[in-house]
Write an enzyme that holds these catalytic residues in place. Sequence first.
Site, mmCIF file in Angstrom:
data_model
loop_
_atom_site.group_PDB
_atom_site.id
_atom_site.type_symbol
_atom_site.label_atom_id
_atom_site.label_comp_id
_atom_site.label_asym_id
_atom_site.label_seq_id
_atom_site.Cartn_x
_atom_site.Cartn_y
_atom_site.Cartn_z
ATOM 1 N N HIS A 1 49.736 25.185 3.281
ATOM 2 C CA HIS A 1 50.853 24.796 2.414
ATOM 3 C C HIS A 1 52.190 24.904 3.123
ATOM 4 C CE1 HIS A 1 50.621 29.142 1.973
ATOM 5 N NE2 HIS A 1 51.781 29.168 1.348
ATOM 6 N N HIS B 1 54.001 39.613 7.762
ATOM 7 C CA HIS B 1 55.144 39.402 8.645
ATOM 8 C C HIS B 1 55.737 40.759 8.992
ATOM 9 C CE1 HIS B 1 55.618 35.196 6.695
ATOM 10 N NE2 HIS B 1 55.028 35.074 7.868
ATOM 11 N N CYS C 1 62.937 37.979 2.658
ATOM 12 C CA CYS C 1 62.182 36.734 2.819
ATOM 13 C C CYS C 1 63.013 35.528 2.400
ATOM 14 C CB CYS C 1 60.905 36.764 1.973
ATOM 15 S SG CYS C 1 59.580 37.765 2.644
ATOM 16 N N GLU D 1 56.120 31.871 12.944
ATOM 17 C CA GLU D 1 56.526 32.161 11.572
ATOM 18 C C GLU D 1 58.028 32.369 11.421
ATOM 19 O OE1 GLU D 1 54.130 32.672 8.780
ATOM 20 O OE2 GLU D 1 52.971 31.462 10.186
ATOM 21 N N ASP E 1 58.735 41.653 8.970
ATOM 22 C CA ASP E 1 59.829 42.079 8.104
ATOM 23 C C ASP E 1 59.357 42.755 6.827
ATOM 24 O OD1 ASP E 1 58.989 39.901 6.597
ATOM 25 O OD2 ASP E 1 60.872 38.795 6.725
#
Length: 424
Positions: free
Chosen positions: A137, A241, A356, A174, A243
């Site tokens: 996606h 991720h 994010c 990413e 983060d």
Amino acid sequence: MTAVEINFDGLVGPTHNYAGLSVGNVASQANFGETAYPRAAALQGLAKMRAVMDLGLTQGFLPPPMRPAAGALRPFGFGGSNNEVLARAASEDLALFRAVCSASSMWRANAATVLAAPDTADGRVHLVTANLAGMLHRSFEGPETHDLLRRVFRDETRFAVHGPLPSARHFGDEGAANHMRLAHRHGAAGTNVFAHGELRGGAFPERQSRRASEAVARLAGLTDPLYALQNAKAVQAGAFHNDVVAVANENVLLTHPEAFEDAQGLYAALHGRLPNLHVVETQGVSLADAIASYLFNSQLVTLPDGAMALILPVEARENARVWAEVERIVAANNPISQAVVVDVRESMRNGGGPACLRLRVPVDDAAKAGIDPRFILDEARWDRLTRTVEAHWPEAIAPGDLTDPALWDQARAAHAALEQAIGA
């Protein structure tokens, strides 16, 4: 060089829904099939942007691409009008159809890796669009994001906007969610840290490839970046991720002790380059608590007076162990002196916290002047975006609503209204 960091937040799109598309994202998987509230999600994001503005900081925004993305389905053999393409995909390949309905572009920390002008070979800010190859996606976003970034950061004498790396798992990229920059201040030369995974097995994929990070560094002409392997335990706990377990700002690194495979080696390398570095390791916060609360997926920002604030999701305050640690960190003033709590529950339920939602772009005055001003918020633009969302975003989307042509029409109308608001 004097510089500021602008946070460009993703505006949540009108097809925000819970389709559970992100393997390894605990919240995304847990809320699969629930009813989503796109209008509330977008308004929550706008309220967060306003909170940053109220701190005296410059705030930008990035609009969502059109969803459902009928054009993304045509290479798979679906033909006809846009509605015919969507209807056939929904009937024949529901998983693919759900992928082109995703509003995941809201998480603009994955839009690109941003390399500051003092660090690059040509003295421009470089933005390398992420290919997001690890998730179907998200893989559709790259070309759209590249076009958007070129639209926003339009002065080619100040910005170099690169397209995404070839989309293959060997070069999965990413974006900024796996990149940290540490420096004495935003306008000084800094050290770029690229966190990455490896093929180590496990239930959850390790999305960021070191080879992709190395390619990003080459494209920007970085000198001597650092590469840090993510802790496999953190990845398998749900830190898809970096983060999710670490955040940096200027000379501060706030991190979970289990964020990196060789944390002490990374700290030593950073201290060698930045003697006044503050490494703030949390105490008594488990990986499970860190991931549930998104403590580290907070925005760590420098305020106009030079102090730092941590912009946290309300879930961090609701976790007693996490909040006790936040209070300890703020009391220590090293130099994080303020905690600001924001409500982004709709984003959190899909696995994205305050950090994010934003892309960090450090700029000096000349580079700031090269940004399309329509994407920098002031009172009037914020009000206009808010009114547009209130008037055009769907109130709720249940799983079955995605296949309703009336929703597709509403989404198109919402995008048209947004473009009109941006152009005003």
